[in-house]
Design an enzyme around this catalytic site. Sequence first.
Site, PDB file in Angstrom:
ATOM      1  N   TYR A 295      16.656  -5.438 -13.548  1.00  0.00           N
ATOM      2  CA  TYR A 295      16.697  -6.312 -14.087  1.00  0.00           C
ATOM      3  C   TYR A 295      17.954  -6.156 -15.427  1.00  0.00           C
ATOM      4  CZ  TYR A 295      15.272  -7.493 -19.449  1.00  0.00           C
ATOM      5  OH  TYR A 295      14.754  -7.808 -20.051  1.00  0.00           O
TER       6      TYR A 295
ATOM      7  N   SER B 263      19.054  -7.602 -23.861  1.00  0.00           N
ATOM      8  CA  SER B 263      18.157  -6.356 -23.750  1.00  0.00           C
ATOM      9  C   SER B 263      18.282  -4.732 -23.906  1.00  0.00           C
ATOM     10  CB  SER B 263      16.880  -6.329 -21.901  1.00  0.00           C
ATOM     11  OG  SER B 263      16.574  -4.808 -22.102  1.00  0.00           O
TER      12      SER B 263
ATOM     13  N   ASN C 265      11.473  -2.467 -26.967  1.00  0.00           N
ATOM     14  CA  ASN C 265      10.647  -2.617 -26.535  1.00  0.00           C
ATOM     15  C   ASN C 265       9.073  -3.905 -27.431  1.00  0.00           C
ATOM     16  OD1 ASN C 265      10.849  -0.399 -24.286  1.00  0.00           O
ATOM     17  ND2 ASN C 265       9.071  -0.706 -23.618  1.00  0.00           N
TER      18      ASN C 265
ATOM     19  N   ASN D 166       4.108  -4.493 -17.807  1.00  0.00           N
ATOM     20  CA  ASN D 166       3.980  -3.279 -18.766  1.00  0.00           C
ATOM     21  C   ASN D 166       3.180  -2.575 -19.470  1.00  0.00           C
ATOM     22  OD1 ASN D 166       6.415  -6.237 -19.915  1.00  0.00           O
ATOM     23  ND2 ASN D 166       7.288  -3.910 -19.924  1.00  0.00           N
ATOM     24  N   LEU D 167       3.748  -1.302 -20.169  1.00  0.00           N
ATOM     25  CA  LEU D 167       2.687  -0.718 -20.700  1.00  0.00           C
ATOM     26  C   LEU D 167       1.480  -0.893 -21.747  1.00  0.00           C
ATOM     27  CD1 LEU D 167       1.864   2.629 -21.181  1.00  0.00           C
ATOM     28  CD2 LEU D 167       3.347   2.286 -23.300  1.00  0.00           C
TER      29      LEU D 167
ATOM     30  N   LYS E 202      20.817  -8.507 -17.460  1.00  0.00           N
ATOM     31  CA  LYS E 202      21.638  -8.874 -18.563  1.00  0.00           C
ATOM     32  C   LYS E 202      23.104  -8.323 -19.293  1.00  0.00           C
ATOM     33  CE  LYS E 202      17.014 -10.464 -20.200  1.00  0.00           C
ATOM     34  NZ  LYS E 202      16.951 -11.656 -20.589  1.00  0.00           N
TER      35      LYS E 202
HETATM   36  C1  WQD Z   1       7.429   1.052 -20.857  1.00  0.00           C
HETATM   37  C2  WQD Z   1       7.263   2.873 -20.969  1.00  0.00           C
HETATM   38  C3  WQD Z   1       7.144   2.652 -18.266  1.00  0.00           C
HETATM   39  C4  WQD Z   1       2.871   0.707 -17.657  1.00  0.00           C
HETATM   40  C5  WQD Z   1      10.507  -3.492 -21.108  1.00  0.00           C
HETATM   41  C6  WQD Z   1      10.381  -4.737 -20.384  1.00  0.00           C
HETATM   42  C7  WQD Z   1      12.317  -5.348 -20.740  1.00  0.00           C
HETATM   43  C8  WQD Z   1      12.956  -4.715 -21.943  1.00  0.00           C
HETATM   44  C9  WQD Z   1      12.230  -2.845 -22.481  1.00  0.00           C
HETATM   45  C10 WQD Z   1      13.398  -6.830 -23.268  1.00  0.00           C
HETATM   46  C11 WQD Z   1       7.932   3.115 -19.008  1.00  0.00           C
HETATM   47  C12 WQD Z   1       5.855   3.403 -19.144  1.00  0.00           C
HETATM   48  C13 WQD Z   1       4.369   1.087 -18.158  1.00  0.00           C
HETATM   49  C14 WQD Z   1       2.161   1.561 -16.856  1.00  0.00           C
HETATM   50  C15 WQD Z   1       3.432   3.807 -17.965  1.00  0.00           C
HETATM   51  N1  WQD Z   1      12.946  -5.635 -23.183  1.00  0.00           N
HETATM   52  N2  WQD Z   1       4.034   2.724 -17.952  1.00  0.00           N
HETATM   53  N3  WQD Z   1       1.990   2.810 -17.325  1.00  0.00           N
HETATM   54  O1  WQD Z   1      10.120  -1.188 -18.941  1.00  0.00           O
HETATM   55  O2  WQD Z   1      10.511  -0.319 -21.352  1.00  0.00           O
HETATM   56  O3  WQD Z   1      11.177  -2.215 -20.787  1.00  0.00           O
HETATM   57  O4  WQD Z   1      11.399  -3.137 -22.309  1.00  0.00           O
HETATM   58  O5  WQD Z   1      13.903  -7.129 -23.003  1.00  0.00           O
HETATM   59  O6  WQD Z   1      11.609  -6.365 -20.712  1.00  0.00           O
HETATM   60  O7  WQD Z   1       9.586  -5.009 -19.769  1.00  0.00           O
HETATM   61  O8  WQD Z   1       8.831  -1.435 -20.667  1.00  0.00           O
HETATM   62  O9  WQD Z   1       6.102  -0.780 -20.764  1.00  0.00           O
HETATM   63  O10 WQD Z   1       7.033  -1.621 -18.377  1.00  0.00           O
HETATM   64  O11 WQD Z   1       6.838   0.625 -20.014  1.00  0.00           O
HETATM   65  O12 WQD Z   1       3.673   4.856 -18.165  1.00  0.00           O
HETATM   66  O13 WQD Z   1       1.210   1.052 -16.008  1.00  0.00           O
HETATM   67  O14 WQD Z   1       5.417   2.870 -20.212  1.00  0.00           O
HETATM   68  O15 WQD Z   1       7.154   3.734 -16.917  1.00  0.00           O
HETATM   69  O16 WQD Z   1       8.681   5.075 -19.356  1.00  0.00           O
HETATM   70  P1  WQD Z   1      10.396  -0.909 -20.195  1.00  0.00           P
HETATM   71  P2  WQD Z   1       7.380  -0.873 -19.918  1.00  0.00           P
END
Ligand code: WQD
Length: 339
Positions: free
Chosen positions: A151, A126, A179, A199-200, A155
């Site tokens: 997390y 990741s 992502n 996730n978003l 990794k």
């Molecule tokens: C993305 C952005 C949140 C939810 C993911 C995977 C992880 C890794 C990396 C593969 C952040 C924002 C989220 C919400 C929001 N990939 N958000 N409101 O944290 O980058 O990690 O990619 O291994 O496994 O989980 O992804 O989608 O959780 O967040 O504003 O309701 O969206 O703060 O800035 P993240 P995410």
Amino acid sequence: MKKILVTGGAGYIGAHTAVELMNAGYETVLIDNFSKSNRTLLEGIEKITGKKVSFYEGDCLDEVFLQNVFKSHGPFSCVMHFAAYKSVGESVQDPLGYYRNNIQSLVTLLQVMKQNNVKDIVFSSSCTVYGQPDHIPVDENTPFKRAESPYGATKQMCERVLEDAFITGFKVISLRYFNPIGAHPSAWIGELPIGPPNNLVPYITQTAIGIREKLTVFGSDYNTPDGTCIRDFIHVVDLALAHIKAMEYLNKVSEPTHYQTLNLGTGLGVSVMQLINQFIEVTKVKLPYVMGPRRPGDVEKVYADPAKANRLIEWKTKYSVADALLHAWQWEKKLAGRS
Ligand code: WQD
């Protein structure tokens, strides 16, 4: 006929990769403990490929189960290891669960692979291994900063396990996902969060379809053009296809042991707000959202320099973020029983 073992095969990336493996003619065996998934995606794989899925329920922490899979359903030419917990936010709440599950499952799997003389492994890593990098885009030589979440730390530690273990007899490629978003264009498989999405994109689509009342944007005071975090959103099918290319690369490697790491991203930084606006533009649906506080564990901005993957495994993304958002929306509507 040698086969491919896919751990976490009922999960989001595992299922999409299984579809591409089976469509490419590889005999594929899937395992999953259903801790973060269910049979929905297994059924979807069969609808897309028209082939029966060879699936065994069990846990990669369970050495006896793994030994049985290798002895009864191998021999395997390669293992693709997806089985792990993957939520940044959730890992802050449950660090011990993440360390035990993500690290011990890899160690157990490698031990069983060695006992069965299986050498090739494609590992789900990741971009969170970089922490908050000093410079973006990041390439594979970017030094790791302290991981921003447990997390990300798991990794980093798993990559260390692989770096130390490969010289004892493995050929390894660690794929650092940025992502992953979207769903298969057929809408038979996609992201299937159990409970409220971490996730978003699934949170966006569940809000748009009415399951969630509103989306909260975690932080609008970051040092970015619009104040929201920046990420590299990559279509899950592009990601799946990279795994086939990575496996074929390992298969061609002549030396007995090998270790590579690759960034799998588009190379394009997109902010949370830009993604929200693009979703509304592509789907023409309403999306209620509010600005909220930052989420602990979040990296402010990260996106990939994918040049090494483009060159080494002759792979590059072909879907756009808009394609991924449309496919994610079509999947959400299918889940809701709407056409
Ligand atoms: C993305 C952005 C949140 C939810 C993911 C995977 C992880 C890794 C990396 C593969 C952040 C924002 C989220 C919400 C929001 N990939 N958000 N409101 O944290 O980058 O990690 O990619 O291994 O496994 O989980 O992804 O989608 O959780 O967040 O504003 O309701 O969206 O703060 O800035 P993240 P995410």
